[in-house]
Design an enzyme around this catalytic site. Structure first.
Site, PDB file in Angstrom:
ATOM      1  N   CYS A   2       1.145  24.869 -16.057  1.00  0.00           N
ATOM      2  CA  CYS A   2       1.117  26.282 -16.440  1.00  0.00           C
ATOM      3  C   CYS A   2       0.393  27.089 -15.376  1.00  0.00           C
ATOM      4  CB  CYS A   2       0.410  26.569 -17.762  1.00  0.00           C
ATOM      5  SG  CYS A   2       1.174  25.829 -19.201  1.00  0.00           S
ATOM      6  N   GLY A  28       5.352  25.838 -13.898  1.00  0.00           N
ATOM      7  CA  GLY A  28       5.927  25.835 -15.239  1.00  0.00           C
ATOM      8  C   GLY A  28       7.216  26.613 -15.247  1.00  0.00           C
ATOM      9  N   ASN A 103      -4.332  28.232 -19.294  1.00  0.00           N
ATOM     10  CA  ASN A 103      -3.863  27.037 -18.593  1.00  0.00           C
ATOM     11  C   ASN A 103      -4.856  25.921 -18.893  1.00  0.00           C
ATOM     12  OD1 ASN A 103      -3.768  25.982 -15.101  1.00  0.00           O
ATOM     13  ND2 ASN A 103      -2.727  25.116 -16.853  1.00  0.00           N
ATOM     14  N   GLY A 104      -4.332  24.778 -19.328  1.00  0.00           N
ATOM     15  CA  GLY A 104      -5.198  23.658 -19.700  1.00  0.00           C
ATOM     16  C   GLY A 104      -4.905  23.235 -21.124  1.00  0.00           C
ATOM     17  N   TYR A 244      -0.145  17.000  -6.211  1.00  0.00           N
ATOM     18  CA  TYR A 244       1.209  17.400  -6.576  1.00  0.00           C
ATOM     19  C   TYR A 244       1.394  18.858  -7.007  1.00  0.00           C
ATOM     20  CZ  TYR A 244       5.557  17.764  -9.143  1.00  0.00           C
ATOM     21  OH  TYR A 244       6.769  18.194  -9.592  1.00  0.00           O
TER      22      TYR A 244
HETATM   23  P1  5GP Z   1       9.085   9.464 -11.394  1.00  0.00           P
HETATM   24  O1  5GP Z   1      10.453   9.659 -10.888  1.00  0.00           O
HETATM   25  O2  5GP Z   1       8.382   8.273 -10.868  1.00  0.00           O
HETATM   26  O3  5GP Z   1       9.014   9.561 -12.892  1.00  0.00           O
HETATM   27  O4  5GP Z   1       8.252  10.741 -10.899  1.00  0.00           O
HETATM   28  C1  5GP Z   1       7.822  10.795  -9.566  1.00  0.00           C
HETATM   29  C2  5GP Z   1       8.132  12.124  -8.986  1.00  0.00           C
HETATM   30  O5  5GP Z   1       7.712  13.141  -9.890  1.00  0.00           O
HETATM   31  C3  5GP Z   1       7.399  12.331  -7.676  1.00  0.00           C
HETATM   32  O6  5GP Z   1       8.337  12.703  -6.683  1.00  0.00           O
HETATM   33  C4  5GP Z   1       6.426  13.461  -7.956  1.00  0.00           C
HETATM   34  O7  5GP Z   1       6.496  14.428  -6.920  1.00  0.00           O
HETATM   35  C5  5GP Z   1       6.849  14.063  -9.250  1.00  0.00           C
HETATM   36  N1  5GP Z   1       5.742  14.302 -10.195  1.00  0.00           N
HETATM   37  C6  5GP Z   1       4.570  13.676 -10.326  1.00  0.00           C
HETATM   38  N2  5GP Z   1       3.839  14.180 -11.326  1.00  0.00           N
HETATM   39  C7  5GP Z   1       4.559  15.176 -11.853  1.00  0.00           C
HETATM   40  C8  5GP Z   1       4.344  16.114 -12.921  1.00  0.00           C
HETATM   41  O8  5GP Z   1       3.332  16.112 -13.607  1.00  0.00           O
HETATM   42  N3  5GP Z   1       5.327  17.027 -13.117  1.00  0.00           N
HETATM   43  C9  5GP Z   1       6.473  17.050 -12.384  1.00  0.00           C
HETATM   44  N4  5GP Z   1       7.372  17.997 -12.615  1.00  0.00           N
HETATM   45  N5  5GP Z   1       6.715  16.168 -11.412  1.00  0.00           N
HETATM   46  C10 5GP Z   1       5.779  15.249 -11.134  1.00  0.00           C
HETATM   47 MG    MG Z   2       8.560  14.769  -6.066  1.00  0.00          MG
END
Ligand code: 5GP
Ligand code: MG
Length: 449
Positions: A2, A28, A103-104, A244
């Site tokens: 968020c 988000g 947010n949180g 990330y």
């Molecule tokens: P996986 O495909 O292993 O489930 O997710 C890994 C990918 O998801 C990585 O490329 C990473 O950049 C992304 N990712 C990691 N944490 C999050 C998150 O909390 N939200 C989202 N949207 N993507 C994430």
């Molecule tokens: Mg990714």
């Protein structure tokens, strides 16, 4: 995740909130909303969808008028996608009108909610944020909003970066741990901006002033900014912001995200070298750390995988089937570049393993000789209770499998994760000031449900 934003005392504040939300859309994509304050009257528009899909010029001309505004982009768990759960949360109450963005995640949502319900409160949404507005409204013995906010935040626990808009003021508050970021900027054309990420400042012509401190309440009133330290500051900033969430051009917790990611890549190369012909990032989240890996190791950096930008973040999709096809729609290899080559592929993290497995298969089908996976963060093992929508720990591949087993599952020639120690080196800061709970399961605040 968020994002939140507040614009204080600037003409067409809602429009500036809109630009800010647009720049923080990555935090988000499910819903968004803005409340503006037109001479003490609060107007709100919120809906499901992307920021650019929700707001029209007409909204700004006819509804969202005034020189104060707050906004939100929402990222929620699968299933919990009701329009009612969009923010801002607005209410009329004993002292007038109020609107809140948050947010949180609060870790004592249910105990507080049950207590409020016992005393007659009725709830319209499933959001923890609604607790806060009820706590403020029910605190009728206090005659000022400021006192009521102070009482309310003493009853909530967990992660909150909050912005509250009233008829005449704006309040920005960060929980004592400062889990989620919140920064203050001064807008060149007048007034202030408060935002989750500093990338929002650029678009509205603002200069970074400082972060809201953990445990601090900043009050914007009569054109001025005042501060009260409500709680002792015990920083436990979310390390995943660097890994990330945040946009690379943002400064988060006082440091540039891009540079921090490049450092993570350098540490990764030092700790986990591999004999390869090229370093290939998983776009976009692996780009900065792959660059760092390449600089440190001397192995050439190549964009061996292209990304289709019309596909959003894949992780958010509610079912595995949709996530699988979306990865294919999103990423494709540049065959002639990678055929016959030994690749070291860099991504920021592995969650369920979907992305890595698909990518490795795709690269092998395109003729890659070897694919060595290097992850620029430690293995994700624990759920987050502070506002990151990590799946249930059973779905986190590293909570059920060893590194060797994951390597086999994703069909890589080798797999390695950055250690917590190297992660700390790359942020060049005190480890105890950060929350690493998703890696080491050391939770600063225990959830009460
Ligand atoms: P996986 O495909 O292993 O489930 O997710 C890994 C990918 O998801 C990585 O490329 C990473 O950049 C992304 N990712 C990691 N944490 C999050 C998150 O909390 N939200 C989202 N949207 N993507 C994430
Ligand atoms: Mg990714």
């Amino acid at each position: 995740m968020c994002s939140v934003v507040g614009i204080y005392k600037n003409q067409n504040a809602a429009k500036k909130a809109f630009y800010s939300l647009f720049s923080m859309q990555h935090r988000g994509q499910e819903a968004a909303g803005i409340s503006s304050n037109e001479n003490g009257k609060i107007h709100t528009i919120k809906n499901r969808g992307l920021v650019t899909e929700i707001f029209t010029e007409e909204h700004f001309q006819t509804v969202l008028k005034g020189d104060m505004a707050i906004g939100h982009t929402r990222y929620s768990t699968a299933g919990d996608d009701s329009i009612l759960d969009a923010q801002p949360v607005y209410a009329k109450y004993g002292l007038g009108e109020i609107s809140i963005v948050h947010n949180g995640n609060l870790t004592n949502k249910m105990p507080v909610r049950n207590e409020l319900i016992k005393r007659g409160a009725i709830f319209q949404t499933n959001m923890d944020t609604e607790n806060i507005i009820h706590l403020i409204a029910k605190d009728y013995e206090k005659n000022t909003l400021q006192e009521r906010i102070v009482d309310a935040v003493k009853k909530i626990e967990g992660a909150y970066s909050l912005i509250i808009l009233s008829r005449t003021k704006m309040f920005a508050i960060r929980d004592p741990y400062g889990f989620r970021p919140l920064s203050i900027g001064k807008i060149a054309s007048g007034g202030y901006i408060i935002a989750s990420e500093t990338c929002a400042f650029e678009l509205v012509g603002a200069e970074y002033v400082r972060d809201v401190k953990p445990g601090e309440m900043v009050i914007f009133e009569n054109g001025e900014m005042k501060s009260i330290q409500l709680f002792e500051s015990k920083p436990k900033k979310c390390i995943f912001e660097y890994i990330y969430f945040a946009r690379p051009d943002s400064d988060v917790f006082g440091k540039n995200v891009y540079e921090t990611r490049v450092e993570m890549g350098r540490e990764l190369a030092k700790e986990l070298p591999v004999d390869a012909d090229m370093v290939v990032p998983v776009p976009d989240s692996g780009v900065a750390s792959a660059l760092g890996y390449s600089k440190e190791s001397g192995i050439p950096f190549e964009l061996g995988i292209m990304r289709n930008h019309y596909v959003g973040r894949t992780f958010i999709e509610p079912t595995q089937e949709v996530r699988d096809i979306k990865v294919k729609m999103k990423l494709s290899p540049i065959k002639h570049k990678i055929a016959g080559k030994k690749l070291v592929v860099i991504d920021d993290s592995i969650v369920r393993g979907t992305t890595s497995k698909r990518i490795i298969r795709m690269l092998k089908e395109a003729g890659a000789a070897e694919v060595h996976m290097r992850i620029a963060s430690p293995a994700s093992k624990g759920a987050c209770y502070y506002g990151v929508d990590t799946p249930n720990p059973d779905e986190l591949i590293a909570s059920r499998m060893s590194v060797d087993e994951i390597c086999e599952y994703i069909e890589a020639d080798s797999l390695a994760y950055l250690s917590i120690e190297s992660m700390v080196k790359s942020i060049k800061d005190k480890k105890e000031d950060y929350c690493f709970a998703c890696f080491d399961l050391d939770y600063p605040v225990e959830p009460k449900e």
